[in-house]
Design a protein around this motif. Structure first.
Motif, mmCIF file in Angstrom:
data_model
loop_
_atom_site.group_PDB
_atom_site.id
_atom_site.type_symbol
_atom_site.label_atom_id
_atom_site.label_comp_id
_atom_site.label_asym_id
_atom_site.label_seq_id
_atom_site.Cartn_x
_atom_site.Cartn_y
_atom_site.Cartn_z
ATOM 1 N N LYS A 260 -26.998 -76.564 142.683
ATOM 2 C CA LYS A 260 -25.531 -76.744 142.713
ATOM 3 C C LYS A 260 -24.943 -76.625 141.304
ATOM 4 O O LYS A 260 -23.827 -76.139 141.133
ATOM 5 C CB LYS A 260 -25.169 -78.114 143.284
ATOM 6 C CG LYS A 260 -25.420 -78.225 144.752
ATOM 7 C CD LYS A 260 -24.107 -78.190 145.506
ATOM 8 C CE LYS A 260 -24.306 -77.753 146.929
ATOM 9 N NZ LYS A 260 -23.593 -76.558 147.305
ATOM 10 N N GLU A 261 -25.699 -77.079 140.305
ATOM 11 C CA GLU A 261 -25.205 -76.964 138.928
ATOM 12 C C GLU A 261 -25.239 -75.512 138.450
ATOM 13 O O GLU A 261 -24.325 -75.042 137.779
ATOM 14 C CB GLU A 261 -26.077 -77.803 137.984
ATOM 15 C CG GLU A 261 -25.846 -79.294 138.111
ATOM 16 C CD GLU A 261 -26.916 -80.130 137.407
ATOM 17 O OE1 GLU A 261 -26.857 -81.352 137.536
ATOM 18 O OE2 GLU A 261 -27.815 -79.551 136.744
ATOM 19 N N LEU A 262 -26.315 -74.811 138.784
ATOM 20 C CA LEU A 262 -26.553 -73.489 138.192
ATOM 21 C C LEU A 262 -25.930 -72.343 138.970
ATOM 22 O O LEU A 262 -25.718 -71.265 138.420
ATOM 23 C CB LEU A 262 -28.069 -73.236 138.078
ATOM 24 C CG LEU A 262 -28.861 -74.204 137.198
ATOM 25 C CD1 LEU A 262 -30.348 -73.864 137.252
ATOM 26 C CD2 LEU A 262 -28.343 -74.134 135.764
ATOM 27 N N SER A 263 -25.701 -72.566 140.260
ATOM 28 C CA SER A 263 -25.281 -71.455 141.120
ATOM 29 C C SER A 263 -24.126 -71.857 142.028
ATOM 30 O O SER A 263 -23.954 -73.037 142.353
ATOM 31 C CB SER A 263 -26.483 -71.012 141.981
ATOM 32 O OG SER A 263 -26.092 -70.035 142.906
ATOM 33 N N HIS A 264 -23.376 -70.847 142.447
ATOM 34 C CA HIS A 264 -22.286 -71.088 143.409
ATOM 35 C C HIS A 264 -22.767 -70.912 144.849
ATOM 36 O O HIS A 264 -21.996 -71.094 145.793
ATOM 37 C CB HIS A 264 -21.127 -70.125 143.134
ATOM 38 C CG HIS A 264 -21.553 -68.687 143.082
ATOM 39 N ND1 HIS A 264 -21.679 -67.918 144.219
ATOM 40 C CD2 HIS A 264 -21.927 -67.893 142.054
ATOM 41 C CE1 HIS A 264 -22.088 -66.699 143.870
ATOM 42 N NE2 HIS A 264 -22.249 -66.658 142.575
ATOM 43 N N LEU A 265 -24.039 -70.537 145.025
ATOM 44 C CA LEU A 265 -24.532 -70.294 146.388
ATOM 45 C C LEU A 265 -24.783 -71.617 147.115
ATOM 46 O O LEU A 265 -25.170 -72.604 146.492
ATOM 47 C CB LEU A 265 -25.836 -69.496 146.346
ATOM 48 C CG LEU A 265 -25.740 -68.068 145.804
ATOM 49 C CD1 LEU A 265 -27.134 -67.436 145.768
ATOM 50 C CD2 LEU A 265 -24.790 -67.220 146.643
ATOM 51 N N PRO A 266 -24.625 -71.619 148.439
ATOM 52 C CA PRO A 266 -24.958 -72.828 149.187
ATOM 53 C C PRO A 266 -26.470 -73.059 149.213
ATOM 54 O O PRO A 266 -27.242 -72.112 149.150
ATOM 55 C CB PRO A 266 -24.428 -72.536 150.598
ATOM 56 C CG PRO A 266 -24.207 -71.076 150.678
ATOM 57 C CD PRO A 266 -24.070 -70.548 149.284
#
Ligand code: PEP
Ligand code: MN
Length: 348
Positions: A260-266
């Motif tokens: 969640k910190e590193l990526s916008h993907l679910p």
């Protein structure tokens, strides 16, 4: 590289940036945001002449994405990606999405019974392998296309979307004909030709973390799919290799928070493969939702004692019902809900 447009940039100015990027031999990906549009430059080989972009009309600034995984990084897109399915389920949105069903499709009765039961108490997506990547070549390998047809029949009856695995690049097109989401399993997370084929299949992809993969490797694997043009990637924590023998895998809940910190993907969690034992699935499912997972994928079998694969970690439908009540309460305490089954299922 990202070209950030001024908030009042016109569509002509945005098109001007797209043309300039293409003229340099790269691909441009315009991304309209709540405040402003950014245009991603895809395929940067380090030779991009930044000066040609900063001076263009409507450009606010140019940002260099520092992570090796570019398009899946938070730097590339600060807003969460939400993957929407035809049945209305939104993965990565406010509600927690539940995917449930048996490890493998074994028969018509088994998959229909599973689908009816999980649809009744909170699942919006049906899981079930038609092609099974088994550790032993002598274990049940799945029903193949017949399994896909049975999943489609279960979808028609219940309104559940279907997630099922493609195990090789040659098989992706067939899986894409039937599935709402193509699953890439842990054993194949770094099968790059498969990732590329999945990225071209026109379906959302559920990418499971490899057994010994770092989070960076998981995100780079996702980048392969997105680089092919498919932005709808859902990541899945399913446990990594463990030195202890108390659980099948070491279920890494920090992965949910870190992604969640590193990526916008679910990112969703798989407490079934993550633990390997029925008694541990509920507690870890609850913990996953508490940790902020966008969904769960849980193995449920009408009679786990007869399951062709992963019976020991499969919940009974009654256990699943109980878990859903608990998950709903945890989600609610965090200001979220559990995605509701599609209208077709409710009216059916
Ligand atoms: C599965 O989902 O049934 C499966 C094989 O999972 P994994 O790839 O995580 O082992
Ligand atoms: Mn399984």
């Amino acid at each position: 590289m990202l070209v950030v447009m001024r908030h009042d940039a016109s569509s002509d100015e945005i098109q001007g940036v797209v043309r300039a990027i293409e003229a340099m031999g790269y691909r441009a990906r315009p991304m309209p945001g709540a405040q402003r549009t950014t245009v991603g430059l895809v395929g940067n080989d380090g030779r991009v002449e930044e000066g040609r972009l900063v001076g263009l009309d409507g450009v606010l600034r140019v940002i260099h994405v520092s992570q090796p995984y570019k398009q899946v990084s938070r730097e590339w897109c600060p807003e969460d990606t939400v993957v929407e399915l035809d049945n209305g389920a939104r993965i990565g949105g406010e509600d927690v999405v539940i995917m449930a069903g048996p490890c493998a499709v074994e028969s018509r009765e088994q998959i229909l019974e599973s689908a009816r039961r999980v649809a009744a108490t909170g699942a919006t997506v049906l899981r079930g392998g038609a092609f099974k990547p088994r550790t032993s070549p002598y274990s049940f390998q799945g029903l193949g296309e017949e399994g896909l047809q049975l999943l489609a029949e279960a979808r028609d009856e219940t309104g559940l979307a279907v997630v099922t695995e493609a195990i090789d690049s040659e098989g992706v097109a067939l899986v894409a004909e039937y599935a709402d989401i193509i699953q890439i399993g842990a054993r194949n997370m770094q099968n790059y030709s498969l990732l590329r084929a999945a990225g071209r299949a026109g379906r959302p992809v559920l990418l499971k973390r490899g057994m010994s993969a770092t989070i960076k490797e998981l995100l780079l694997a996702a980048e392969y799919i997105v680089a092919e043009g498919e932005p709808r990637v859902i990541l899945c924590e399913r446990g990594v290799r463990n030195f202890d023998t108390h659980a099948r895998n070491l279920f890494d809940l920090t992965a949910v928070v870190t992604v969640k910190e590193l990526s916008h993907l679910p990112i969703i969690a798989d407490p079934s493969h993550g633990t390997g034992a029925r008694s541990k699935v509920g507690p870890m499912a609850r913990a996953s939702v508490a940790a902020g997972a966008d969904g769960l994928i849980v193995e449920v079998h009408p009679d786990p004692t007869t399951a062709a694969s992963d019976g020991a970690q499969s919940l009974t439908p009654d256990q699943f019902d109980e878990l859903m009540t608990e998950v709903e309460q945890i989600a609610r305490s965090l200001g979220r809900g559990v995605a509701q089954p599609a209208a077709v299922a409710l009216s059916g």
